[in-house]
Design a protein around this motif. Structure first.
Motif, PDB file in Angstrom:
ATOM      1  N   UNK A  15      26.476 -32.387  51.059  1.00  0.00           N
ATOM      2  CA  UNK A  15      27.013 -33.154  49.930  1.00  0.00           C
ATOM      3  C   UNK A  15      28.479 -32.794  49.696  1.00  0.00           C
ATOM      4  N   UNK A  16      28.782 -31.508  49.721  1.00  0.00           N
ATOM      5  CA  UNK A  16      30.159 -31.072  49.487  1.00  0.00           C
ATOM      6  C   UNK A  16      31.079 -31.482  50.630  1.00  0.00           C
ATOM      7  N   UNK A  17      30.556 -31.468  51.852  1.00  0.00           N
ATOM      8  CA  UNK A  17      31.371 -31.880  52.988  1.00  0.00           C
ATOM      9  C   UNK A  17      31.670 -33.379  52.941  1.00  0.00           C
ATOM     10  N   UNK A  18      30.702 -34.182  52.530  1.00  0.00           N
ATOM     11  CA  UNK A  18      30.948 -35.623  52.397  1.00  0.00           C
ATOM     12  C   UNK A  18      32.023 -35.898  51.359  1.00  0.00           C
ATOM     13  N   UNK A  19      31.979 -35.184  50.245  1.00  0.00           N
ATOM     14  CA  UNK A  19      33.001 -35.372  49.208  1.00  0.00           C
ATOM     15  C   UNK A  19      34.362 -34.879  49.685  1.00  0.00           C
ATOM     16  N   UNK A  20      34.371 -33.781  50.430  1.00  0.00           N
ATOM     17  CA  UNK A  20      35.657 -33.281  50.955  1.00  0.00           C
ATOM     18  C   UNK A  20      36.252 -34.280  51.939  1.00  0.00           C
ATOM     19  N   UNK A  21      35.406 -34.821  52.811  1.00  0.00           N
ATOM     20  CA  UNK A  21      35.883 -35.711  53.868  1.00  0.00           C
ATOM     21  C   UNK A  21      36.303 -37.074  53.319  1.00  0.00           C
ATOM     22  N   UNK A  22      35.521 -37.599  52.360  1.00  0.00           N
ATOM     23  CA  UNK A  22      35.752 -38.974  51.914  1.00  0.00           C
ATOM     24  C   UNK A  22      36.259 -39.077  50.474  1.00  0.00           C
ATOM     25  N   UNK A  23      36.519 -37.937  49.828  1.00  0.00           N
ATOM     26  CA  UNK A  23      37.239 -37.847  48.562  1.00  0.00           C
ATOM     27  C   UNK A  23      36.449 -38.216  47.313  1.00  0.00           C
ATOM     28  N   UNK A  24      35.358 -38.969  47.435  1.00  0.00           N
ATOM     29  CA  UNK A  24      34.617 -39.415  46.250  1.00  0.00           C
ATOM     30  C   UNK A  24      33.236 -39.910  46.673  1.00  0.00           C
ATOM     31  N   UNK A  25      32.370 -40.132  45.686  1.00  0.00           N
ATOM     32  CA  UNK A  25      31.064 -40.726  45.980  1.00  0.00           C
ATOM     33  C   UNK A  25      31.251 -42.116  46.580  1.00  0.00           C
ATOM     34  N   UNK A  26      32.154 -42.894  46.011  1.00  0.00           N
ATOM     35  CA  UNK A  26      32.420 -44.232  46.539  1.00  0.00           C
ATOM     36  C   UNK A  26      32.895 -44.156  47.984  1.00  0.00           C
ATOM     37  N   UNK A  27      33.807 -43.215  48.252  1.00  0.00           N
ATOM     38  CA  UNK A  27      34.306 -43.066  49.611  1.00  0.00           C
ATOM     39  C   UNK A  27      33.201 -42.724  50.590  1.00  0.00           C
ATOM     40  N   UNK A  28      32.264 -41.864  50.161  1.00  0.00           N
ATOM     41  CA  UNK A  28      31.158 -41.488  51.036  1.00  0.00           C
ATOM     42  C   UNK A  28      30.224 -42.663  51.280  1.00  0.00           C
ATOM     43  N   UNK A  29      29.935 -43.436  50.243  1.00  0.00           N
ATOM     44  CA  UNK A  29      29.038 -44.576  50.401  1.00  0.00           C
ATOM     45  C   UNK A  29      29.685 -45.705  51.199  1.00  0.00           C
ATOM     46  N   UNK A  30      31.001 -45.835  51.070  1.00  0.00           N
ATOM     47  CA  UNK A  30      31.710 -46.918  51.743  1.00  0.00           C
ATOM     48  C   UNK A  30      32.168 -46.567  53.153  1.00  0.00           C
ATOM     49  N   UNK A  31      32.002 -45.321  53.557  1.00  0.00           N
ATOM     50  CA  UNK A  31      32.501 -44.892  54.866  1.00  0.00           C
ATOM     51  C   UNK A  31      31.837 -45.682  55.992  1.00  0.00           C
ATOM     52  N   UNK A  32      32.581 -45.878  57.056  1.00  0.00           N
ATOM     53  CA  UNK A  32      32.062 -46.597  58.210  1.00  0.00           C
ATOM     54  C   UNK A  32      31.008 -45.747  58.926  1.00  0.00           C
ATOM     55  N   UNK A  33      30.009 -46.378  59.523  1.00  0.00           N
ATOM     56  CA  UNK A  33      28.954 -45.622  60.211  1.00  0.00           C
ATOM     57  C   UNK A  33      29.491 -44.602  61.213  1.00  0.00           C
ATOM     58  N   UNK A  34      30.483 -44.996  62.005  1.00  0.00           N
ATOM     59  CA  UNK A  34      31.022 -44.071  63.001  1.00  0.00           C
ATOM     60  C   UNK A  34      31.647 -42.850  62.351  1.00  0.00           C
TER      61      UNK A  34
END
Length: 227
Positions: free
Chosen positions: A49-68
């Motif tokens: 969870x923390x890595x997803x937020x670090x990588x994509x900056x926000x919950x929205x960024x994590x949910x909107x990230x491209x599959x790849x």
């Protein structure tokens, strides 16, 4: 043998209690922890969870990230990607609920908000169309075509045939720019003019052509580029 690493079970139960009492006060990573735990039942999901937020900056960024992009995160595998796809489809249908209630869409921003949820994270261009009746109630919201990373092709005749089949009075066309530049290209403007001219000949109005990215939208109508 006693299973190793079950220290997180008590922590997860405390998170569920917090969720039941006051979810608004939970930090983003705890919300993601519980979300990830729906799939990764036997793993501690806090690090991911923390890595997803670090990588994509926000919950929205994590949910909107491209599959790849998601699959490059350690611990994020095909099962989670399937779950993410389900979540995104749920969110898209929630955003599209005005269509299901036959409500009017009054502004380009309202159309764009609906489209951004549907198209966020999509790695290729897609063209969607809102077909409306004479009172500007939505008849249908549907994908017309899928393209590549930087182009999509729609044949005006196919769009207009669909409008006639639905007995639409007017329509709004929407497409995404996965690369993030919201400005319409020269082919976008040429396509808009071609469709607008052809639709006028058969008595169907093209109200707007909207370009969306994950966080912006551009209305060709609002910029004065439609006649």
């Amino acid at each position: 043998m006693k299973e190793q690493g079950l220290h997180y079970h008590g922590h997860r139960e405390r998170l569920r209690e917090k969720l039941a009492k006051n979810p608004v006060d939970m930090p983003d990573y705890e919300i993601l922890e519980l979300l990830l735990a729906k799939v990764l039942v036997r793993k501690d999901t806090k690090p991911l969870a923390k890595e997803l937020l670090r990588r994509f900056q926000s919950v929205k960024g994590a949910l909107d990230a491209k599959p790849a992009e998601l699959l490059t995160v350690e611990g994020f595998g095909p099962k989670l990607l399937e779950y993410w796809t389900l979540l995104r489809e749920l969110l898209a249908r929630y955003a599209e609920s005005p269509l299901r209630r036959k409500e009017k869409l009054g502004t380009p921003e309202e159309v764009a908000a609906m489209a951004r949820v549907r198209l966020a994270g999509v790695p290729h261009e897609e063209i969607w169309v809102v077909f409306l009746d004479a009172q500007l109630n939505m008849i249908s919201w549907e994908r017309l075509c899928k393209g590549t990373i930087d182009a999509s092709t729609v044949y005006p005749r196919e769009l207009l045939q669909r409008a006639l089949l639905l007995k639409a009075h007017s329509f709004i066309m929407v497409h995404n720019h996965p690369a993030g530049n919201v400005s319409p290209s020269k082919p976008d403007l040429q396509l808009t003019r071609s469709i607008q001219e052809m639709s006028a000949q058969i008595g169907v109005r093209m109200l707007d052509h909207i370009v969306v990215t994950d966080d912006a939208c551009y209305s060709i109508l609002n910029d004065g580029l439609m006649f």
